[in-house]
Motif scaffolding. Structure first.
Motif, PDB file in Angstrom:
ATOM      1  N   ARG B  14       0.816  -1.221   0.000  1.00 44.38           N
ATOM      2  CA  ARG B  14       0.000   0.000   0.000  1.00 44.38           C
ATOM      3  C   ARG B  14       0.845   1.265   0.000  1.00 44.38           C
ATOM      4  O   ARG B  14       0.526   2.249   0.655  1.00 44.38           O
ATOM      5  CB  ARG B  14      -1.004  -0.013   1.156  1.00 44.38           C
ATOM      6  CG  ARG B  14      -1.917  -1.233   1.170  1.00 44.38           C
ATOM      7  CD  ARG B  14      -3.236  -1.010   1.860  1.00 44.38           C
ATOM      8  NE  ARG B  14      -3.135  -0.471   3.173  1.00 44.38           N
ATOM      9  CZ  ARG B  14      -2.861  -1.176   4.268  1.00 44.38           C
ATOM     10  NH1 ARG B  14      -2.644  -2.484   4.166  1.00 44.38           N
ATOM     11  NH2 ARG B  14      -2.824  -0.601   5.437  1.00 44.38           N
ATOM     12  N   VAL B  15       1.963   1.203  -0.714  1.00 44.86           N
ATOM     13  CA  VAL B  15       2.715   2.418  -1.040  1.00 44.86           C
ATOM     14  C   VAL B  15       2.942   2.395  -2.550  1.00 44.86           C
ATOM     15  O   VAL B  15       2.857   1.337  -3.181  1.00 44.86           O
ATOM     16  CB  VAL B  15       4.081   2.507  -0.322  1.00 44.86           C
ATOM     17  CG1 VAL B  15       3.906   2.574   1.175  1.00 44.86           C
ATOM     18  CG2 VAL B  15       4.991   1.351  -0.697  1.00 44.86           C
ATOM     19  N   GLU B  16       3.224   3.538  -3.121  1.00 45.51           N
ATOM     20  CA  GLU B  16       3.488   3.613  -4.543  1.00 45.51           C
ATOM     21  C   GLU B  16       4.940   3.237  -4.791  1.00 45.51           C
ATOM     22  O   GLU B  16       5.847   3.857  -4.246  1.00 45.51           O
ATOM     23  CB  GLU B  16       3.193   5.025  -5.060  1.00 45.51           C
ATOM     24  CG  GLU B  16       3.436   5.207  -6.532  1.00 45.51           C
ATOM     25  CD  GLU B  16       2.653   4.233  -7.372  1.00 45.51           C
ATOM     26  OE1 GLU B  16       3.218   3.734  -8.360  1.00 45.51           O
ATOM     27  OE2 GLU B  16       1.489   3.946  -7.035  1.00 45.51           O
ATOM     28  N   GLY B  65       2.678   8.296 -11.882  1.00 42.07           N
ATOM     29  CA  GLY B  65       1.304   8.222 -12.350  1.00 42.07           C
ATOM     30  C   GLY B  65       0.318   8.821 -11.366  1.00 42.07           C
ATOM     31  O   GLY B  65      -0.832   9.083 -11.710  1.00 42.07           O
ATOM     32  N   ILE B  66       0.750   9.031 -10.135  1.00 38.96           N
ATOM     33  CA  ILE B  66      -0.127   9.617  -9.124  1.00 38.96           C
ATOM     34  C   ILE B  66      -0.013  11.140  -9.138  1.00 38.96           C
ATOM     35  O   ILE B  66      -1.007  11.841  -9.002  1.00 38.96           O
ATOM     36  CB  ILE B  66       0.262   9.094  -7.722  1.00 38.96           C
ATOM     37  CG1 ILE B  66      -0.076   7.621  -7.595  1.00 38.96           C
ATOM     38  CG2 ILE B  66      -0.428   9.882  -6.627  1.00 38.96           C
ATOM     39  CD1 ILE B  66      -1.525   7.328  -7.363  1.00 38.96           C
ATOM     40  N   LEU B 109      -7.175   8.733  -2.413  1.00 39.88           N
ATOM     41  CA  LEU B 109      -6.682   7.358  -2.509  1.00 39.88           C
ATOM     42  C   LEU B 109      -5.944   6.963  -1.235  1.00 39.88           C
ATOM     43  O   LEU B 109      -6.202   5.898  -0.655  1.00 39.88           O
ATOM     44  CB  LEU B 109      -5.747   7.237  -3.712  1.00 39.88           C
ATOM     45  CG  LEU B 109      -4.970   5.927  -3.825  1.00 39.88           C
ATOM     46  CD1 LEU B 109      -5.898   4.799  -4.224  1.00 39.88           C
ATOM     47  CD2 LEU B 109      -3.835   6.049  -4.830  1.00 39.88           C
ATOM     48  N   LEU B 114      -5.263   3.339   1.275  1.00 40.01           N
ATOM     49  CA  LEU B 114      -3.896   2.958   1.611  1.00 40.01           C
ATOM     50  C   LEU B 114      -3.599   3.048   3.109  1.00 40.01           C
ATOM     51  O   LEU B 114      -2.946   2.173   3.667  1.00 40.01           O
ATOM     52  CB  LEU B 114      -2.892   3.826   0.829  1.00 40.01           C
ATOM     53  CG  LEU B 114      -3.069   3.834  -0.696  1.00 40.01           C
ATOM     54  CD1 LEU B 114      -1.953   4.617  -1.359  1.00 40.01           C
ATOM     55  CD2 LEU B 114      -3.130   2.421  -1.255  1.00 40.01           C
ATOM     56  N   LYS B 143     -11.886  10.271  -5.287  1.00 40.56           N
ATOM     57  CA  LYS B 143     -10.733  10.053  -6.171  1.00 40.56           C
ATOM     58  C   LYS B 143     -11.130  10.274  -7.629  1.00 40.56           C
ATOM     59  O   LYS B 143     -10.398  10.894  -8.397  1.00 40.56           O
ATOM     60  CB  LYS B 143     -10.182   8.636  -5.970  1.00 40.56           C
ATOM     61  CG  LYS B 143      -8.961   8.365  -6.842  1.00 40.56           C
ATOM     62  CD  LYS B 143      -8.448   6.959  -6.681  1.00 40.56           C
ATOM     63  CE  LYS B 143      -7.174   6.731  -7.493  1.00 40.56           C
ATOM     64  NZ  LYS B 143      -7.302   7.048  -8.907  1.00 40.56           N
ATOM     65  N   LYS B 144     -12.283   9.784  -7.985  1.00 38.55           N
ATOM     66  CA  LYS B 144     -12.726   9.954  -9.373  1.00 38.55           C
ATOM     67  C   LYS B 144     -12.920  11.430  -9.715  1.00 38.55           C
ATOM     68  O   LYS B 144     -12.603  11.863 -10.825  1.00 38.55           O
ATOM     69  CB  LYS B 144     -14.021   9.173  -9.617  1.00 38.55           C
ATOM     70  CG  LYS B 144     -14.518   9.323 -11.042  1.00 38.55           C
ATOM     71  CD  LYS B 144     -15.536   8.300 -11.422  1.00 38.55           C
ATOM     72  CE  LYS B 144     -16.190   8.599 -12.758  1.00 38.55           C
ATOM     73  NZ  LYS B 144     -15.254   8.937 -13.824  1.00 38.55           N
TER      74      LYS B 144
END
Lengths: 148, 433
Positions: B14-16, B65-66, B109, B114, B143-144
């Motif tokens: 749960r980390v990028e 990407g975030i 998110l 996360l 988020k959307k």
């Protein structure tokens, strides 16, 4: 609940990853309304389509050891979906479906059609056999749709 | 995995990105803790060399990407400084609106999928959804909204393509933006509910004497512009960043770490720092909410970063609504410029904290040198420092090794680290044989 299924084509502009989108294009050409067949870029779009009470059919390209252009059908749940890409901005399909089902944002059962591809890099052209497979799959799906 | 003397968390979840944690014990006491970042270096600065300066926003956006917007914002502001371009108020507002979208999607998110599972002992967002379905559904909608806003301005939600040096390639479709107002009105209320929800979480006790660092602006909650403020030292202009903050390599990480001169001390970036340093410039609804939920002044508990994120989501919705209701696309969408040999620097506030860019360009408009310092790499040293403090205390208690590992992972997640961002570069020493 409508008997008509909802088709979602997952894809991108990159080479064979266009397969899901091509299926949707072809379905539109066959006469499936735009509301019933949608091309999306990311699996998590499923959460926001309000389709939990409909039959959902996903079409996507896949990395498959078989011949390029091979079409396979999967039923979810009951199959371990390949989760090749792990990233928080691109939820893997299996996680999207599981979370969606938990939150009643997607149906309890999903049919997934995959087309095996080999080129997925930016700038790649789609393989002729993948293009042909996408058209063939769309034609089959349209037959089912028109009789639903 | 634990073997008595070493506790390994082989893959942080749960980390990028991909990282690990190693905790070494000696005679039951903490010997060493390492946040190991092992993603391959990505060489973005080298990739930029020799490229036209116009390529920088789109290439650097690919670092993440975030938070691609953050890379685009820092790059265009640094290049515009080098070129002597002063953007119009209309362009400035649209860039803030774009940044609001990124803050909303990234923070929503992290808050809902996360980090929150940690506070309830759940192993994933899916497990959390079984317990809090309405809250997780809300998070997905928030988020959307963020993604939709970025897509409406930038052409697509991930790696948007409309940001240009001098402005935007085009004004976004006005109606596409107006359509978002209804959703954002709902979102503002939902974001406030999310903040109230997090106020009820059981926060572990951990306080640290942080140096908070963030971009700060006298008239607004800083996103794109301002000076660099610190809770311990004087505010400095962004141009002085390279003289005050330096990167260095540690053996266990492919990401450079950063320290503050002169003491080579760690410092903290991110929402906690921003809210602590700029709280009185939050929008009124966010400021009042901070008071309502009892968010402490100069909060120094890293686990409460999730509350700071929620306050920033409220701020971002409020500001986005204000801009969306008064869209002004008068004037040029992009300003012309003449290439010249120069150096430009900028710092903007990515969701995870201050993101510094520096570019040297030549008279033909080609990039000679680029330097990018992302927030996660700057926070690494502070994360390890916090881990040492937490573990040292926990080792005096009857905490199991498994619990130590679990809580250490939770602490790392409280920073919302983006490891893919942090590994954009590796300092290489070339040796001649």
């Amino acid at each position: 609940m409508t008997n008509r299924p909802m088709f979602l084509g997952l894809g991108s502009h990159h080479g064979d990853d266009q397969a899901g989108w091509l299926v949707i294009d072809r379905l539109h050409q066959c006469g499936v309304p735009a509301a019933n067949a949608v091309a999306v870029s990311s699996p998590d779009e499923i959460w926001h389509r309000r389709i939990h009470d409909r039959k959902l059919i996903l079409c996507d390209a896949t990395v498959d050891p078989g011949k390029v252009g091979t079409i396979r059908q999967w039923s979810w749940p009951g199959v371990q979906l390949p989760e090749l890409h792990h990233g928080t901005h691109d939820f893997p399909l299996g996680a999207v479906l599981t979370l969606g089902q938990t939150l009643e944002l997607c149906p309890a059962k999903v049919v997934i059609w995959t087309i095996a591809g080999s080129r997925f890099s930016a700038g790649d052209e789609i393989s002729p056999s993948v293009r042909q497979a996408a058209i063939s799959l769309a034609n089959t799906l349209y037959e089912d749709f028109s009789h639903a | 995995m634990t073997d008595g003397e070493t506790i390994n968390v082989p893959i942080l979840t749960r980390v990028e990105g991909e990282g690990a944690l190693t905790i070494r014990l000696k005679d039951g006491q903490l010997d060493d803790v390492q946040l190991r970042i092992y993603e391959p270096p990505r060489m973005f600065e080298t990739l930029l060399r020799g490229r036209p300066l116009e390529d920088a926003p789109d290439i650097t956006a690919r670092i993440c990407g975030i938070c691609p917007v953050a890379y685009q914002m820092s790059s265009v502001h640094a290049l515009e400084q080098a070129l002597g371009v002063a953007i119009t108020p209309q362009i400035r507002r649209l860039r803030r609106l774009l940044y609001c979208g990124e803050w909303i999607e990234s923070h929503a998110l992290h808050v809902h999928l996360l980090h929150t599972p940690d506070f309830f002992g759940e192993s994933s967002g899916i497990e959390l959804a079984r317990r809090f379905p309405d809250e997780v559904r809300r998070g997905l909608r928030l988020k959307k909204h963020g993604n939709d806003l970025v897509a409406a301005i930038g052409g697509r939600a991930i790696h948007p393509v409309n940001v240009a040096v001098g402005g935007f390639h085009r004004w976004p479709p006005r109606e596409e933006l107006r359509k978002l107002i209804h959703d954002f009105e709902w979102g503002l209320q939902a974001a406030m509910e999310a903040a109230r929800w997090t106020a009820s979480f059981p926060y572990p006790q951990l306080e640290n004497d942080y140096e908070f660092v963030a971009v700060s602006h006298p008239d607004e909650y800083a996103m794109n512009e301002g000076d660099i403020a610190s809770s311990k030292l004087s505010t400095i202009p962004v141009d002085q960043y390279p003289m005050v903050f330096v990167e260095h390599q540690v053996p266990h990480s492919t990401a450079l770490q950063a320290v503050r001169l002169p003491a080579r001390s760690n410092y903290l970036l991110g929402p906690l720092s921003r809210v602590n340093l700029n709280r009185n410039r939050l929008r009124p609804e966010a400021r009042q909410l901070a008071d309502e939920i009892g968010f402490p002044a100069m909060c120094s508990n890293p686990y409460r970063g999730i509350q700071a994120r929620c306050l920033e989501v409220v701020h971002a919705y409020g500001e986005a609504l204000e801009i969306l209701r008064e869209l002004d696309f008068s004037g040029p969408h992009r300003l012309p410029y003449q290439a010249r040999a120069a150096v430009g620097r900028a710092a903007t506030e990515a969701p995870r904290g201050l993101l510094f860019h520096e570019y040297e360009i030549d008279a033909a408009g080609k990039i000679v040198q680029a330097r990018i310092v992302p927030p996660t790499s700057q926070n690494q040293g502070q994360i390890e420092c916090d881990l040492r403090k937490q573990l040292t205390w926990q080792l005096t208690t009857a905490t199991t090794r498994e619990a130590l590992a679990r809580q250490a992972e939770q602490l790392v997640r409280s920073y919302d680290p983006c490891i893919s961002c942090a590994t954009h570069f590796l300092k290489i020493q070339w040796k001649n044989s």
